[in-house]
Scaffold this motif. Structure first.
Motif, short mmCIF file in Angstrom:
data_model
loop_
_atom_site.label_atom_id
_atom_site.label_comp_id
_atom_site.label_asym_id
_atom_site.label_seq_id
_atom_site.Cartn_x
_atom_site.Cartn_y
_atom_site.Cartn_z
N TRP A 75 78.36 36.09 0.30
CA TRP A 75 79.12 36.89 1.26
C TRP A 75 78.91 36.42 2.71
N PRO A 81 84.24 41.54 1.18
CA PRO A 81 82.96 40.92 1.52
C PRO A 81 83.00 40.16 2.84
N LEU A 106 74.14 37.26 -4.01
CA LEU A 106 75.33 37.92 -3.47
C LEU A 106 75.40 37.76 -1.95
N ARG A 161 81.31 39.94 -17.71
CA ARG A 161 81.34 40.94 -16.64
C ARG A 161 81.90 42.26 -17.14
N SER A 220 69.24 38.39 -7.62
CA SER A 220 70.69 38.65 -7.71
C SER A 220 71.24 39.12 -6.38
N MET A 221 70.48 39.95 -5.64
CA MET A 221 70.95 40.40 -4.33
C MET A 221 71.00 39.23 -3.35
N SER A 225 78.44 48.99 -8.69
CA SER A 225 79.39 47.89 -8.55
C SER A 225 79.27 47.29 -7.16
N THR A 226 79.73 46.05 -7.03
CA THR A 226 79.70 45.38 -5.72
C THR A 226 80.61 46.07 -4.72
N ASP A 227 81.74 46.65 -5.20
CA ASP A 227 82.64 47.34 -4.27
C ASP A 227 81.95 48.52 -3.61
N LYS A 281 71.18 52.78 -9.22
CA LYS A 281 71.39 51.61 -10.06
C LYS A 281 71.85 52.05 -11.44
N LEU A 294 78.70 48.87 -3.19
CA LEU A 294 77.66 48.35 -2.31
C LEU A 294 78.26 47.88 -0.99
N ILE A 295 79.36 47.13 -1.06
CA ILE A 295 79.99 46.63 0.18
C ILE A 295 80.45 47.79 1.04
#
Length: 670
Positions: free
Chosen positions: A569, A541, A565, A335, A561-562, A651-653, A648, A655-656
């Motif tokens: 979540w 999340p 996730l 990661r 991948s989405m 990070s997930t942060d 693109k 996106l959330i």
């Protein structure tokens, strides 16, 4: 220009006057009247600039010579006082004005060498005031000295001053005439008041003085007219040369064109072959240039991607062997490599967006002190790993509010600090320092990043802000970055209104990068502080659990991948790969989606705009749409708001946070 129309007008005027009955009177007028200025103010200004530059050194030399002559007369007065008992009692007062004149001339010399003496107006003020002062001193000597010395030894000095004024200083005729008239008027007034000079001597002296003034003025007028005519001739010659060169160039080009046409007709097949060869070479050069660009960008991208693959392969083997702990550590390292890859990709994308002009700043009030503290805290471990002491200092306590873009300015500061850490001087092991300083001023705040690293030679100051340029890193060491940091800094500062970037560096001693930011409106501080407090909370999340999301993504890996996730979540979702599939899905779903996430470029020449239009036509209320794309200009290609577009990789942060923001705004609007 009008300068080239002056000479014929002057010639025709002379011809008319020569043929007129009053030719002599017209000749005297031309001799005694100062030349008129050029009709075009720009031509007159250019002439005066040329006049001042041409005679600046000559005037300085004449000023020094005149001062020496004035001082030599002082020695003569000392000798006269020693030999003449009549003059001796008057010597102290007379000599005092001799010293005053010498002092004034010395001041004029100093000003001539220190001020902009090459400017004609400045030179005239210095010389005319100096001449007026010298005439005043000589007049006082004439009044104070006893008869007949005041006439035989001092009054005649006015002749020398006039000769000097008209013949050596190259002053303009009008200015010297005005000064001469003032001096003559002062002499006559002093004689009427004091009767210092015997009337007969005074009448004879004034007769000669007026003759000197008339002759000197006529010489000065003709000298200035000669200089003006010479200037016209030089400019006309230069214009003629330029025109002649232009004509010669046109003729040469026509000759080359005719010769080329003849050769083309004779050797058409060879010319076509040569043309194809040139096109092939041009294509190869373009290909090599593109390859160098991609190689420079891909060099640092290969390393973390390679590490990512190896970590994942090792984690897969660890899972196969049942070693969960080792696989978890390896996935964590993978990661990290993935994050590094994303950062490098984002650097290239950021620079592309900034240089394409598609970024629109979002100005808010930002506490620069807090941003600096956070940046120093984030980079402190990196600095410690490189043996660099990272310090933060400020002139005052409390917030430092500035008007800037809250997203870009932390990246600017981070890039500058990272750059200082990476280029620490190896010869200063244990003594390498990077200092981040904050200076508050009434209208702006300046952030300084100072290091004692290897420094930058002045000839490289412009080059370091170009993409993929790294001075002192020919081997492209990835530890020293991609060479994009300063390029992004320069692009961001150039984009933001009222911001300025400064660089000072000495090779071998270190560098100082300074960014000046405009101070923010003090009334906006409270709102900004509340916004910062809200932003400080990390998105969770868990806040997304129960949301219903439609995913439109044609890339199977990204879609998988989405989906993974969303499943982790607790997000309810349906996914499709095209606008056509989305249309079919909308006919079957029973619940209005809380959010739609779509790629920008979709199959069958569709885009995210088609998704937005399809949603607007199917649902009675607006459905928020978040576009996640790899295209830098997606937000500018239509009506998509900036907050609804993410680039693109991300990070997930982020996106959330953006999903929560859009769904909350939609809920409030509903």
């Amino acid at each position: 220009m009008s300068i080239f129309r002056i000479q014929p007008a002057v010639e025709s005027k002379w011809l008319k006057r020569a043929s007129a009955p009053g030719a002599i009177r017209a000749w005297l007028v031309d001799i005694l009247c100062w030349p008129a200025q050029f009709e075009d103010p720009t031509v007159e200004q250019a002439f005066t600039e040329d006049y001042g530059r041409r005679f600046a050194d000559f005037r300085r030399a004449a000023l020094v010579l005149g001062t020496l002559i004035w001082v030599c007369f002082g020695f003569w007065e000392i000798r006269l006082a020693q030999t003449s008992p009549v003059f001796a009692p008057y010597f102290p007062e007379v000599f005092a004005f001799r010293c005053a004149g010498a002092l004034g001339a010395t001041v004029g010399i100093v000003l001539a060498f220190r001020l902009a003496f090459h400017r004609d107006d400045v030179a005239h003020w210095i010389l005319l005031l100096g001449l007026a002062f010298m005439c005043l001193c000589l007049l006082m000597q004439t009044v104070l000295a006893p008869r007949p010395f005041n006439f035989t030894h001092f009054f005649v000095g006015f002749y020398l001053i006039l000769f000097y004024q008209f013949g050596f200083l190259r002053l303009r005729a009008k200015a010297t005439l005005m000064l001469t008239l003032c001096v003559i008027a002062a002499i006559v007034l002093a004689q009427l008041i004091t009767r210092a000079v015997e009337p007969d001597n005074f009448a004879a002296g004034m007769f000669y003085l007026l003759n000197v003034a008339v002759l000197g003025h006529s010489v000065n007028v003709n000298a200035e007219r000669h200089v003006r005519d010479r200037y016209i001739a030089i400019q006309a010659l230069a214009h003629g040369n330029d025109a002649l060169q232009g004509v010669n160039a046109e003729l040469a080009q026509k000759h080359r064109d005719l010769e080329q046409a003849r050769r083309d007709q004779q050797t058409q097949s060879e010319a076509l072959i040569a043309l194809r060869e040139q096109q092939r070479e041009a294509a190869e050069r373009a290909s090599r240039a593109k390859s160098r660009f991609l190689a420079a960008a891909a060099h640092d991208l290969r390393q973390p991607m390679h590490a990512l693959n190896l970590f994942l392969a090792a984690a897969d083997e660890a899972l196969g062997a049942g070693d969960v702990e080792a696989s978890g550590k390896l996935i964590g390292e993978a990661r990290k490599a993935s994050v590094l890859t994303a950062r490098l990709f984002n650097g290239v994308l950021d620079l592309s967006k900034l240089e394409s002009g598609h970024v629109k700043p979002n100005y808010t009030s930002v506490d620069l002190s807090r941003v600096s503290e956070e940046t120093v805290a984030q980079l402190a471990p990196f600095a410690a790993s490189r043996g660099v002491a990272l310090r933060y200092g400020r002139t005052q306590q409390g917030p430092a509010w500035v008007r800037t873009d809250a997203d870009w300015i932390p990246r600017v500061l981070s890039n500058l600090v990272s750059n200082g850490i990476k280029y620490a001087d190896p010869a200063k092991a244990g003594r390498s320092v990077v200092l981040v300083g904050l200076v508050r001023m009434p209208n702006y705040v300046r952030i300084d990043v100072i290091d004692n690293g290897i420094g930058i030679a002045s000839e490289h100051w412009d080059a370091i802000f170009q993409p993929f340029v790294q001075i002192g890193n020919p081997e492209r060491d990835r530890e020293k970055g991609l060479g994009l940091g300063l390029s992004i800094v320069n692009a961001v500062v150039s984009l933001l209104e009222g911001h300025r970037l400064e660089l000072k560096s000495i090779e071998g001693h270190g560098s100082r990068f300074s960014v000046r930011l405009p101070a923010a409106d003090p009334f906006a501080h409270r709102d900004a502080a509340l916004s910062l407090a809200d932003a400080a909370a990390s998105p969770s999340p868990a806040s997304l659990r129960g949301l219903y999301v439609l995913l439109v993504e044609d890339d199977s890996l990204v879609r998988a991948s989405m989906e993974a996730l969303f499943a982790r979540w607790g997000v309810l979702f349906d996914s499709v790969r095209s606008v056509a599939e989305l249309h079919d899905l909308l006919q079957a779903i029973e619940r209005v989606p809380d959010l739609v996430i779509s790629d920008y470029r979709l199959p069958e020449m569709s885009t995210a705009h088609d998704v937005v239009r399809l949603l607007a036509g199917h649902f009675s209320r607006p459905v928020p749409c978040l576009v996640v794309t790899g295209e830098a200009a997606a937000g500018a290609q239509g009506v998509l708001p900036e907050r609804c577009v993410l680039s693109k990789p991300l990070s997930t942060d982020v996106l959330i946070a953006r999903m929560l923001e859009l769904t909350e705004v939609s809920a409030k609007a509903g």
